[in-house]
Design an enzyme around this catalytic site. Structure first.
Site, PDB file in Angstrom:
ATOM      1  N   ARG A 150       0.864  -1.177   0.000  1.00 53.35           N
ATOM      2  CA  ARG A 150       0.000   0.000   0.000  1.00 53.35           C
ATOM      3  C   ARG A 150       0.902   1.228   0.000  1.00 53.35           C
ATOM      4  NH1 ARG A 150      -1.965  -3.572   3.908  1.00 53.35           N
ATOM      5  NH2 ARG A 150      -4.046  -4.426   3.457  1.00 53.35           N
ATOM      6  N   LYS A 174      -1.966  -2.869   7.953  1.00 52.60           N
ATOM      7  CA  LYS A 174      -3.160  -2.464   8.693  1.00 52.60           C
ATOM      8  C   LYS A 174      -3.287  -3.265   9.986  1.00 52.60           C
ATOM      9  CE  LYS A 174      -6.105  -0.798   4.926  1.00 52.60           C
ATOM     10  NZ  LYS A 174      -7.397  -0.959   4.242  1.00 52.60           N
ATOM     11  N   HIS A 253      -2.398   2.932  -6.115  1.00 53.58           N
ATOM     12  CA  HIS A 253      -3.068   1.658  -5.846  1.00 53.58           C
ATOM     13  C   HIS A 253      -3.205   0.815  -7.115  1.00 53.58           C
ATOM     14  CE1 HIS A 253      -4.582  -0.042  -2.174  1.00 53.58           C
ATOM     15  NE2 HIS A 253      -5.585  -0.604  -2.808  1.00 53.58           N
ATOM     16  N   ARG A 256      -0.480  -1.597  -7.194  1.00 48.67           N
ATOM     17  CA  ARG A 256      -0.740  -2.709  -6.270  1.00 48.67           C
ATOM     18  C   ARG A 256      -1.658  -3.731  -6.930  1.00 48.67           C
ATOM     19  NH1 ARG A 256      -1.163  -4.272  -0.719  1.00 48.67           N
ATOM     20  NH2 ARG A 256      -3.262  -4.757   0.004  1.00 48.67           N
ATOM     21  N   HIS A 279      -3.836  -8.987   3.098  1.00 50.83           N
ATOM     22  CA  HIS A 279      -5.288  -9.030   3.266  1.00 50.83           C
ATOM     23  C   HIS A 279      -5.646  -9.929   4.448  1.00 50.83           C
ATOM     24  CE1 HIS A 279      -6.157  -7.912  -1.211  1.00 50.83           C
ATOM     25  NE2 HIS A 279      -5.943  -6.860  -0.467  1.00 50.83           N
ATOM     26  N   TYR A 288      -9.347 -10.412  -7.560  1.00 53.34           N
ATOM     27  CA  TYR A 288      -8.396 -10.442  -8.672  1.00 53.34           C
ATOM     28  C   TYR A 288      -8.664 -11.602  -9.621  1.00 53.34           C
ATOM     29  CZ  TYR A 288      -6.035  -6.840  -6.066  1.00 53.34           C
ATOM     30  OH  TYR A 288      -5.757  -5.674  -5.416  1.00 53.34           O
TER      31      TYR A 288
END
Length: 310
Positions: A150, A174, A253, A256, A279, A288
């Protein structure tokens, strides 16, 4: 307590207990302040608002043309605040609990072809007025495409993580979750060049200003202490035309997404891609597979002889 104190305590708890990232807390704060302003104009507050007020605020947002995703995020912010207030005993009820937000329309993430990524990386080689600027831009783009980080993770990388010609980088994502991502040979080469120039500039600045060395890989004199997301966004927009790409079609992004899509095209396991992207849920990564299916469909419709005849 005042509405401002409610929000402050909630955001502090999000940071300390839930490990929410700074950008997430900022988004919560903006949504909740907007709700408080709306309530205040009607003589209400967070302590007195009920389901009717929350629904009225969301309905007004819909009438103003706000996207379903924005309204869903606003409701999520309010719902989490009232859940926290209920658990703390500030309210005897949770007025947001019964509410359901607008359904989000699933959109496929915008990505780039391999040729477009190659063009973007080539443009990064010559972007900047000085050798140091060009080395930084080259390193930023090589790292971003090699790791799928990110942008917030990239610009805030500690320099300690990049010392010693690493084959892998440790990234804090995150919620404070850590993961290891491998570096490609071009990314390692770009990193080595950038570190040499970065350290020389830091040593010079330390001598001239007597300030201590920065702990960031991409230092800046701004408040954050490192290159900001907004500045990197600007670099991407500057590079896009040189790579023959519409600036409106590319963002940090997007690279990414390209990282993940190209891995999947190459046969990478979905679980491995989930780990590399950081994730928490595999369902987030599964988008994806839809991107790949859509690209294959477009390929068939464009090049298959029967499709062309139809």
């Amino acid at each position: 307590m005042s509405d401002a104190r409610w929000i402050s305590a909630f955001l502090e708890a999000q940071a300390a207990e839930a490990g929410a990232a700074e950008n997430t807390r900022l988004a919560y704060g903006r949504d909740l302040m907007a709700f408080c302003d709306w309530l205040g104009a009607r003589g209400a507050s967070l302590a007195t608002a009920g389901r009717t007020e929350i629904e009225g605020w969301l309905a007004e947002a819909a009438d103003a043309g706000l996207a379903a995703s924005t309204r869903a995020r606003r409701l999520s912010s309010v719902r989490q605040l009232y859940r926290f207030a209920f658990s703390e005993g500030w309210r005897a009820d949770d007025p947001a609990a019964p509410l359901r937000g607008p359904g989000k329309r699933q959109t496929l993430p915008r990505t780039l072809s391999r040729a477009q990524v190659d063009a973007l990386l080539a443009a990064a080689e010559t972007h900047g007025r000085t050798d140091r600027d060009r080395a930084r831009t080259r390193c930023l783009f090589q790292l971003l495409y090699a790791t799928g980080m990110r942008v917030s993770e990239l610009v805030a990388l500690p320099v300690a993580a990049a010392r010693g010609d690493p084959r892998m980088l440790l990234i804090r994502g995150k919620g404070g979750r850590e993961r290891m991502v491998p570096l490609s040979p071009p990314a390692r080469a770009a990193l080595a060049v950038w570190l040499t120039l970065r350290d020389a500039a830091e040593d010079k600045a330390a001598t001239e200003t007597r300030r201590g060395p920065s702990r960031f890989l991409f230092p800046s004199t701004g408040k954050a202490g490192h290159l900001t997301r907004h500045r990197f966004w600007g670099i991407v927009k500057e590079l896009a035309p040189a790579a023959g790409i519409d600036p409106a079609q590319v963002s940090p992004h997007t690279l990414r997404h390209a990282f993940a899509t190209h891995l999947l095209e190459g046969g990478a396991d979905l679980r491995a891609i989930q780990t590399l992207l950081g994730h928490a849920d595999l369902s987030t990564t599964e988008i994806y597979t839809h991107v790949l299916q859509e690209r294959l469909r477009a390929l068939v419709l464009t090049h298959h002889p029967l499709a062309r005849e139809a």
